[in-house]
Motif scaffolding. Structure first.
Motif, short mmCIF file in Angstrom:
data_model
loop_
_atom_site.label_atom_id
_atom_site.label_comp_id
_atom_site.label_asym_id
_atom_site.label_seq_id
_atom_site.Cartn_x
_atom_site.Cartn_y
_atom_site.Cartn_z
N GLU A 76 0.84 -1.21 0.00
CA GLU A 76 0.00 0.00 0.00
C GLU A 76 0.87 1.25 0.00
OE1 GLU A 76 -2.73 -0.22 3.22
OE2 GLU A 76 -3.72 -2.03 2.48
N ASN A 77 1.46 1.56 1.12
CA ASN A 77 2.30 2.76 1.22
C ASN A 77 3.76 2.35 1.39
OD1 ASN A 77 0.05 4.51 1.13
ND2 ASN A 77 -0.32 4.13 3.33
N SER A 78 4.61 2.97 0.61
CA SER A 78 6.05 2.71 0.75
C SER A 78 6.58 3.47 1.95
CB SER A 78 6.78 3.12 -0.52
OG SER A 78 6.53 4.48 -0.83
N GLU A 79 7.70 2.97 2.49
CA GLU A 79 8.26 3.58 3.69
C GLU A 79 9.76 3.81 3.51
OE1 GLU A 79 7.39 1.37 7.23
OE2 GLU A 79 5.35 0.86 6.56
N LEU A 80 10.23 4.88 4.11
CA LEU A 80 11.66 5.18 4.16
C LEU A 80 12.13 4.84 5.57
CD1 LEU A 80 14.10 6.39 2.62
CD2 LEU A 80 13.41 8.62 3.49
N ASP A 81 12.91 3.76 5.68
CA ASP A 81 13.30 3.26 6.99
C ASP A 81 14.42 4.11 7.60
OD1 ASP A 81 11.51 1.15 6.74
OD2 ASP A 81 13.00 -0.12 5.75
N VAL A 82 14.32 4.31 8.92
CA VAL A 82 15.40 4.93 9.67
C VAL A 82 16.23 3.80 10.26
CG1 VAL A 82 16.04 6.43 11.58
CG2 VAL A 82 14.04 6.98 10.19
N VAL A 83 17.50 3.68 9.86
CA VAL A 83 18.31 2.52 10.25
C VAL A 83 19.47 2.90 11.17
CG1 VAL A 83 17.72 1.21 8.20
CG2 VAL A 83 19.70 2.75 8.15
N GLY A 84 19.60 4.17 11.51
CA GLY A 84 20.69 4.56 12.40
C GLY A 84 20.73 6.05 12.63
N LYS A 85 21.74 6.47 13.36
CA LYS A 85 21.94 7.89 13.64
C LYS A 85 23.17 8.39 12.90
CE LYS A 85 19.85 7.90 18.26
NZ LYS A 85 20.07 8.22 19.71
N ALA A 86 23.09 9.61 12.44
CA ALA A 86 24.23 10.26 11.80
C ALA A 86 24.78 11.33 12.72
CB ALA A 86 23.80 10.87 10.46
N LYS A 87 26.08 11.54 12.66
CA LYS A 87 26.67 12.58 13.49
C LYS A 87 26.13 13.94 13.10
CE LYS A 87 31.05 10.18 14.38
NZ LYS A 87 32.53 10.24 14.23
N ARG A 88 26.15 14.83 14.05
CA ARG A 88 25.62 16.17 13.83
C ARG A 88 26.38 16.87 12.70
NH1 ARG A 88 24.95 20.87 18.48
NH2 ARG A 88 23.85 22.39 17.15
N GLY A 89 25.65 17.38 11.75
CA GLY A 89 26.24 18.09 10.62
C GLY A 89 26.71 17.20 9.50
N VAL A 90 26.68 15.87 9.69
CA VAL A 90 27.13 14.94 8.65
C VAL A 90 25.99 14.66 7.67
CG1 VAL A 90 27.92 12.58 8.19
CG2 VAL A 90 28.88 13.88 10.10
#
Length: 701
Positions: free
Chosen positions: A171-185
């Motif tokens: 139905e709806n596609s999703e953009l997965d969040v798989v981790g954290k990125a450093k600030r400003g990266v």
């Protein structure tokens, strides 16, 4: 079953989305062989370069993985992850699944870019069995996966494989969040596997092409660092023995690019030309209601050019639009060549008396002889001919480039600065000499056509020609000195072997101008005898001999003369060398007369080096055979009698020849310039560095 003659709307097929790409890949990438495979890779790389060109990001990493996949990483702004309002899809999904979608249409994200049709990433996705994209943005790492253009999720959690089970979004596609990125990266990482259902089995990523493209891009975008890593361990590549990594980073820009490309010694410094121009273009623009309306838009075109002339006659010209190479030229190249020809014609006409140019007009080939140039234009939404972007079609660019180049080049040629004035004089003289050489070659060719058998030959009188007219079997021996000529005349087979003597050491053409070369008696005679012209006018099919054999003495002077002759061939008759039709004779150094018992004549053994002589003498002594002392040491060809010269050097049944090949023309040009050029310092350094390996006892004095 016979085909139906009925044809109505129900017979029409409508391909939607990425179906059209998979059905007709050639329309988008040109072919499905290695060329098309590389084109897909360029599409992704160019997106990363566009970020650097816009001032975002300075690093790009390209990795060729052992499983056949390729990965591109950059530290740009990252593909947008928010929802695009018209489609309701995230920016990542729009970029990788929608044709003609991207940040290069509206003009707000990129002032000038390489990817312009908005199909690059989506086409690569459609032609990949698997594509993974990760984006660092806003302190998070997002991921989306695709199989043949369809978004979903692969089940593997470790080493990714295109054969892993795949679950498409229903139905709806999703953009997965798989981790954290450093600030400003921020940045984007794309890894994809080319679809084996689309591409030929023989299609492979070319490491050499990647090297050239990475190097080229690092010149075009100063400060950009591109790292190329090959982990495939493929035979015949630099990474055959293990993973190999190269970094390309140049701060010098186009001027450094020209110095890298230039194959010969310089006549001028590398000149930089900058300029801008504007033009009005009518383009369709969508209004707030989504309706297309033709609107006049003012465009800016920035011209950046680096060029220099060298002593040679080959032309090296590279053209680019933004960062995209246009190998087949286009309107920018046409404008550049137009300005060159117009400017030089004006200056040569104005100085005709001083330059002794007469009333003849220079042509484009005269002006571009020895030219190395890199031209790039930057403009928003340029018009290319086809998705492969090999030809620029924006008509207004021609006039802008022509005006900028004409203005700046005129200023260089009329500059009062001492250095500029001297270089301009040398350059104009070179162009006029090229014109005279071309006209002379044309006149000679026309004269040869008009000449009949009754009118005799215009060949040099010192040429001892052969009787055969068969080019395949005929041979021209270039003989050192008149003394050797007499012996060679008796030793040759006059049916197919011609002789041309040269007196002393000919002109060093690596230092001399074209005019000096043509006025030199020995050089002119040699070119006339071969009969195929010189420089750009050289016609290999018109050469009168199948083999040209350099027959010089086996001493230092002979080696020097042979080098001078090879320099002449390399610079002005290079197709002869490239075709493998230039040889060096190998005369012997020693003659050992072995005493034969009884009434039988003594045996003659010829050796070609000191080491070979000692091996022969050791063998004779171990066999108990006697030889006459002293052993004859040939100082020159003139010391042999005709029978000996024929047996050792001229008779095809017994002689030994060395064929002169050009495996790597650029490397050969560099060596010729080092050993024979006008710049003394590098040659002095070369001699000093090699002096430690020289055995004083081996010097022939």
């Amino acid at each position: 079953m016979a085909p139906s003659s009925e044809y109505s709307a129900r017979h029409l097929s409508v391909l939607e989305g990425l179906e059209a790409v998979r059905k007709r890949p050639g329309m988008y990438i040109g072919s499905t062989d290695s060329r098309g495979l590389m084109h897909c890779l360029w599409e992704i790389i160019d997106n990363s370069v566009d970020e650097a060109l816009a001032g975002y990001g300075q690093n790009i990493e390209i990795i060729l993985h052992p499983d056949g996949s390729v990965e591109i990483r950059d530290d740009g702004r990252g593909v947008p992850v928010d929802v695009e309002p018209r489609t309701g899809l995230t920016g990542v999904e729009v970029v990788f699944t929608k044709l003609h979608a991207g940040g290069k249409f509206g003009g707000g994200s990129y002032a000038a870019s390489g990817g312009l049709h908005g199909v690059g990433a989506s086409v690569v996705n459609a032609l990949s069995s698997r594509l993974d994209v990760e984006v660092d943005r806003g302190g998070k790492t997002y991921r989306m996966q695709f199989r043949r253009g369809e978004p979903g999720r692969f089940s593997d959690s470790g080493k990714p494989k295109p054969t892993a089970s795949f679950s498409p979004f229903v139905e709806n596609s999703e953009l997965d969040v798989v981790g954290k990125a450093k600030r400003g990266v921020t940045g984007t990482r794309i890894r994809y596997w080319a679809d084996e259902q689309i591409f030929l089995k023989t299609a492979k990523f070319s490491y050499e092409e990647l090297q050239n493209r990475a190097r080229q891009t690092s010149f075009l975008v100063p400060g950009l660092r591109i790292e190329l890593r090959d982990e495939r361990r493929l035979a015949g590549t630099p990474g055959a023995e293990g993973p190999v990594s190269e970094v390309f980073h140049h701060d010098g820009g186009l001027a450094e690019f020209v110095e890298y490309l230039a194959p010969d010694a310089a006549v001028t410094d590398t000149w930089r030309i900058h300029g801008t121009g504007t033009f009005t273009e009518s383009v369709p623009v969508l209004d707030e209601a989504g309706h297309s309306k033709i609107t006049d838009v003012e465009r800016a075109c920035e011209v950046d050019l680096a060029l220099r002339w060298g002593v040679g006659y080959d032309t090296t010209a590279r053209t680019f639009v933004n960062i995209i190479a246009t190998p087949k030229g286009g309107t920018h190249l046409t404008g550049f060549e137009q300005a060159l020809l117009k400017t030089f014609r004006q200056h040569i006409t104005a100085n005709a008396r001083r330059l002794k140019a007469g009333n003849d007009k220079v042509e484009k080939d005269d002006v571009t002889a020895g030219l190395t140039a890199v031209l790039t234009v930057r403009l928003a939404e340029p018009q290319f001919e086809g998705q492969t972007k090999e030809v620029l079609g924006t008509a207004a660019v021609r006039q802008i480039v022509s005006k900028v180049v004409e203005k700046e080049l005129k200023a260089k040629l009329t500059s009062k600065a001492r250095n500029d004035k001297q270089q301009a004089a040398q350059l104009l003289e070179k162009v006029v000499n090229e014109m005279k050489s071309r006209i002379s070659a044309r006149v000679h060719k026309e004269t040869q056509r008009r000449k009949t058998a009754l009118e005799g030959s215009s060949l040099p009188t010192k040429l001892a020609d052969c009787r055969s007219n068969d080019v395949e079997t005929s041979e021209l021996f270039i003989v050192e000195g008149d003394s050797a000529l007499g012996t060679a005349k008796l030793a040759r087979s006059s049916d197919f072997q011609a002789l041309l003597p040269i007196r002393g050491k000919i002109l060093n053409v690596q230092k001399a101008s074209v005019g000096d070369m043509l006025s030199n008696a020995e050089c002119a005679a040699l070119i006339q005898v071969i009969g195929a012209g010189s420089s750009r006018s050289f016609d290999l099919s018109a050469a009168r001999y199948g083999k040209v054999i350099l027959m010089t003495d086996a001493d230092v002077d002979g080696a020097h003369i042979r080098t001078l002759l090879l320099t002449l061939f390399f610079r002005y008759m290079r197709p002869m060398v490239e075709a493998g039709r230039v040889y060096a004779a190998v005369p012997p150094l020693h003659r050992v007369e072995v005493v034969t018992p009884g009434s039988q004549p003594n045996e003659m053994i010829y050796t070609y080096s000191e080491a070979e002589l000692y091996r022969v003498l050791d063998r004779l002594e171990s066999d108990g055979r006697r030889y006459k002392e002293p052993i004859q040491r040939y100082k020159g060809l003139g010391e042999m009698d005709a029978e000996q010269l024929a047996e050792t050097t001229m008779d095809p049944r017994h002689r030994m020849l060395r064929r002169v090949n050009i495996e790597q023309a650029e490397e050969a040009e560099r060596i010729f310039e080092l050993l024979m050029g006008s710049d003394v310092a590098p040659r002095k350094e070369f001699i000093i560095s090699g002096s430690e390996r020289l055995d004083r006892e081996q010097i022939d004095v």
